[in-house]
Scaffold this motif. Structure first.
Motif, PDB file in Angstrom:
ATOM      1  N   ASP A 172      48.436  42.814  34.190  1.00 41.61           N
ATOM      2  CA  ASP A 172      49.689  43.756  34.792  1.00 41.61           C
ATOM      3  C   ASP A 172      50.535  44.131  33.413  1.00 41.61           C
ATOM      4  O   ASP A 172      51.187  42.974  33.149  1.00 41.61           O
ATOM      5  CB  ASP A 172      50.415  43.185  35.960  1.00 41.61           C
ATOM      6  CG  ASP A 172      51.294  44.072  36.440  1.00 41.61           C
ATOM      7  OD1 ASP A 172      52.422  44.307  35.514  1.00 41.61           O
ATOM      8  OD2 ASP A 172      51.511  44.427  37.618  1.00 41.61           O
ATOM      9  N   LEU A 207      44.360  38.532  38.211  1.00 43.36           N
ATOM     10  CA  LEU A 207      44.463  39.990  38.015  1.00 43.36           C
ATOM     11  C   LEU A 207      46.024  40.142  37.312  1.00 43.36           C
ATOM     12  O   LEU A 207      46.236  41.346  36.867  1.00 43.36           O
ATOM     13  CB  LEU A 207      44.054  40.887  38.884  1.00 43.36           C
ATOM     14  CG  LEU A 207      42.638  40.919  39.319  1.00 43.36           C
ATOM     15  CD1 LEU A 207      42.656  41.671  40.577  1.00 43.36           C
ATOM     16  CD2 LEU A 207      41.821  41.464  38.200  1.00 43.36           C
ATOM     17  N   TYR A 209      36.477  38.295  36.072  1.00 43.15           N
ATOM     18  CA  TYR A 209      37.020  38.454  37.298  1.00 43.15           C
ATOM     19  C   TYR A 209      37.214  39.856  37.855  1.00 43.15           C
ATOM     20  O   TYR A 209      36.530  40.442  38.680  1.00 43.15           O
ATOM     21  CB  TYR A 209      38.292  37.791  37.787  1.00 43.15           C
ATOM     22  CG  TYR A 209      38.612  37.832  39.034  1.00 43.15           C
ATOM     23  CD1 TYR A 209      37.966  36.823  40.192  1.00 43.15           C
ATOM     24  CD2 TYR A 209      39.565  38.868  39.578  1.00 43.15           C
ATOM     25  CE1 TYR A 209      38.410  37.118  41.435  1.00 43.15           C
ATOM     26  CE2 TYR A 209      39.768  38.656  41.016  1.00 43.15           C
ATOM     27  CZ  TYR A 209      39.148  37.998  41.994  1.00 43.15           C
ATOM     28  OH  TYR A 209      39.525  38.074  43.262  1.00 43.15           O
ATOM     29  N   ARG A 210      37.579  40.751  36.716  1.00 42.41           N
ATOM     30  CA  ARG A 210      37.892  41.964  37.210  1.00 42.41           C
ATOM     31  C   ARG A 210      36.463  42.828  37.336  1.00 42.41           C
ATOM     32  O   ARG A 210      36.458  43.638  38.104  1.00 42.41           O
ATOM     33  CB  ARG A 210      38.947  42.693  35.740  1.00 42.41           C
ATOM     34  CG  ARG A 210      39.029  44.067  36.356  1.00 42.41           C
ATOM     35  CD  ARG A 210      40.057  44.723  35.270  1.00 42.41           C
ATOM     36  NE  ARG A 210      40.674  45.984  35.872  1.00 42.41           N
ATOM     37  CZ  ARG A 210      41.658  46.583  35.757  1.00 42.41           C
ATOM     38  NH1 ARG A 210      42.735  45.704  35.345  1.00 42.41           N
ATOM     39  NH2 ARG A 210      41.961  47.674  36.243  1.00 42.41           N
ATOM     40  N   PRO A 219      40.273  36.609  33.140  1.00 38.75           N
ATOM     41  CA  PRO A 219      40.768  37.630  34.138  1.00 38.75           C
ATOM     42  C   PRO A 219      39.947  38.656  33.957  1.00 38.75           C
ATOM     43  O   PRO A 219      39.531  39.542  34.956  1.00 38.75           O
ATOM     44  CB  PRO A 219      42.010  37.847  33.499  1.00 38.75           C
ATOM     45  CG  PRO A 219      42.469  36.762  32.738  1.00 38.75           C
ATOM     46  CD  PRO A 219      41.366  35.956  32.295  1.00 38.75           C
ATOM     47  N   TRP A 220      39.352  39.197  32.727  1.00 37.44           N
ATOM     48  CA  TRP A 220      38.287  40.277  32.505  1.00 37.44           C
ATOM     49  C   TRP A 220      37.076  40.093  33.396  1.00 37.44           C
ATOM     50  O   TRP A 220      36.272  41.141  33.856  1.00 37.44           O
ATOM     51  CB  TRP A 220      38.055  40.530  31.127  1.00 37.44           C
ATOM     52  CG  TRP A 220      39.545  41.296  30.736  1.00 37.44           C
ATOM     53  CD1 TRP A 220      39.592  42.645  30.331  1.00 37.44           C
ATOM     54  CD2 TRP A 220      40.583  40.706  30.291  1.00 37.44           C
ATOM     55  NE1 TRP A 220      40.739  42.814  30.107  1.00 37.44           N
ATOM     56  CE2 TRP A 220      41.462  41.611  29.863  1.00 37.44           C
ATOM     57  CE3 TRP A 220      40.990  39.406  29.963  1.00 37.44           C
ATOM     58  CZ2 TRP A 220      42.710  41.500  29.238  1.00 37.44           C
ATOM     59  CZ3 TRP A 220      42.158  39.215  29.487  1.00 37.44           C
ATOM     60  CH2 TRP A 220      42.946  40.217  29.312  1.00 37.44           C
ATOM     61  N   PRO A 235      42.282  36.267  42.863  1.00 39.98           N
ATOM     62  CA  PRO A 235      42.882  37.530  42.587  1.00 39.98           C
ATOM     63  C   PRO A 235      44.141  37.308  41.471  1.00 39.98           C
ATOM     64  O   PRO A 235      44.555  38.128  40.886  1.00 39.98           O
ATOM     65  CB  PRO A 235      43.371  37.851  43.853  1.00 39.98           C
ATOM     66  CG  PRO A 235      42.541  37.272  45.091  1.00 39.98           C
ATOM     67  CD  PRO A 235      41.990  35.804  44.428  1.00 39.98           C
ATOM     68  N   ASN A 289      35.208  42.009  40.573  1.00 36.55           N
ATOM     69  CA  ASN A 289      36.031  42.288  41.671  1.00 36.55           C
ATOM     70  C   ASN A 289      35.756  43.987  41.681  1.00 36.55           C
ATOM     71  O   ASN A 289      35.834  44.590  42.937  1.00 36.55           O
ATOM     72  CB  ASN A 289      37.530  42.120  41.399  1.00 36.55           C
ATOM     73  CG  ASN A 289      38.369  42.582  42.496  1.00 36.55           C
ATOM     74  OD1 ASN A 289      38.343  42.089  43.633  1.00 36.55           O
ATOM     75  ND2 ASN A 289      39.439  43.415  42.305  1.00 36.55           N
ATOM     76  N   ASP A 290      35.632  44.739  40.644  1.00 32.36           N
ATOM     77  CA  ASP A 290      35.032  45.999  40.716  1.00 32.36           C
ATOM     78  C   ASP A 290      33.933  46.612  41.076  1.00 32.36           C
ATOM     79  O   ASP A 290      33.541  47.634  40.931  1.00 32.36           O
ATOM     80  CB  ASP A 290      35.692  46.645  39.528  1.00 32.36           C
ATOM     81  CG  ASP A 290      37.286  46.690  39.016  1.00 32.36           C
ATOM     82  OD1 ASP A 290      37.971  46.420  40.045  1.00 32.36           O
ATOM     83  OD2 ASP A 290      37.532  47.025  37.918  1.00 32.36           O
TER      84      ASP A 290
END
Length: 360
Positions: free
Chosen positions: A337, A333, A100-101, A97-98, A330, A104-105
């Motif tokens: 949350d 992500l 990908y983040r 997830p990190w 996605p 994505n950022d």
């Protein structure tokens, strides 16, 4: 007060049995006429025993490139990158997830090579983030359990085993604590989506007073010592090496479904040595680098042209549709949350304690 996002980041310290202190490999440049020169800095959450064969092969191919590898925990790697995004050329992490983040950022730059364009769609995001390993999440069982109760081949077998023999197995089962382990939490999210019986399995863990730990390493240590007879949701790449050396242990890839996690690599937008970074990423997802993964590590090669032991192709041939790779998209992500996390953990605790007083 620590934010929910920062708290969740802290959990990834427990995502794999990696040393928390920085480990480092350094290969000085030995320039050869007509070959590329330069520098390459790689930060990875990947133990030296797994990454060393890749680095050594790459350096033999490119002796003129001075290569530095730092092995970091997933949280130190992530935080160090955000603090100094211009010090590293390639970032490797199992914290999907990190990674990908970051991509994505906008922190990753694309790899515009033929190898990148040809990489399987399911194993890349755009041409910026590349999954280069294929690591099933497994069970490990001791010989004593198999001799007494039989070998669980599926989650249904495991559930039946725990429900029937909870007293006999009390304290002898071990798995992740999803409230402390990023890996355990991620697997809990995925399994709750995959299986309607997942919460029954959590309740059965509670019935057997399962031990909850932070890392695959802790599970393997307890299994090797005989304190545990069954470990659930271990990282297969780490388990395989231990099981191969211990005849008292067996590794089981469940035949109904088995999550598959992957290491993700990216080239930061501010990489100080982008030419060297491109060379390394092309090597990592190219035939030669992937062959090293297949033949010299337990990580599982992804390249579609590779077959045989140590490849995703072989695992798929053996286990078919049971293998469920974590989707590179996605949906990752959702792991970040905080409200969803709190809700899932509340239910996990509730189900784990539901039948804790039950017996055989």
């Amino acid at each position: 007060m620590r934010s929910g996002f920062a708290t969740l980041l802290l959990l990834w310290l427990c995502a794999a049995p990696l040393a928390m202190a920085e480990e480092r490999l350094h290969y000085p440049a030995a320039p050869v006429a007509g070959q590329a020169t330069g520098q390459l800095v790689i930060h990875g959450a990947l133990d030296l025993v797994h990454i060393r064969p890749l680095l050594e092969r790459f350096h033999r191919q490119h002796p003129g490139i001075e290569l530095t590898y730092r092995n970091l925990g997933t949280l130190p790697l992530y935080e160090r990158f955000l603090a100094t995004p211009d010090e590293v050329d390639v970032l490797i992490s199992s914290a999907m997830p990190w990674q990908y983040r970051l991509a994505n950022d906008g922190h990753a730059q694309p790899l515009g090579s033929a190898a990148a364009a040809a990489w399987p769609d399911w194993a890349r995001w755009r041409q910026e983030l590349f999954a280069f390993t294929f690591e099933p999440v497994v069970m490990v069982v001791r010989r004593e359990l198999i001799e007494r109760f039989g070998r669980p081949q599926s989650h249904a077998d495991l559930l039946a085993l725990l429900q029937r023999h909870g007293t006999a197995l009390a304290g002898r089962v071990v798995t992740y604590d999803p409230s402390r382990s990023g890996a355990g939490y991620t697997y809990a999210i995925e399994e709750s989506r995959l299986s309607p019986r997942y919460w029954d399995l959590v309740a059965a863990f509670g019935q057997t007073r399962a031990q909850l730990v932070d890392t695959t390493g802790e599970m393997l240590a307890g299994l090797a010592e005989g304190r545990y007879w069954l470990g659930y949701n271990l990282l297969g790449s780490y388990a395989r090496r231990v099981v191969a050396q211990d005849p008292a242990l067996e590794m089981v890839i469940p035949d109904d479904y088995a999550l598959v996690t992957q290491r993700l690599a990216l080239m930061p937008r501010q990489a100080p040595h982008p030419r060297s970074a491109r060379r390394f990423l092309d090597f990592l997802i190219g035939l030669e680098g992937q062959r090293v993964i297949a033949e010299q590590t337990a990580l599982g090669a992804v390249h579609p042209e590779l077959e045989g032991q140590g490849t995703a192709d072989r695992l798929r041939a053996t286990h078919g549709e049971a293998l469920r790779p974590l989707a590179l998209g996605p949906g990752l992500l959702a792991t970040l949350d905080d409200l969803k996390r709190q809700a899932l953990l509340a239910r996990w605790r509730r189900e784990f304690s539901r039948d804790s007083a039950a017996g055989d």
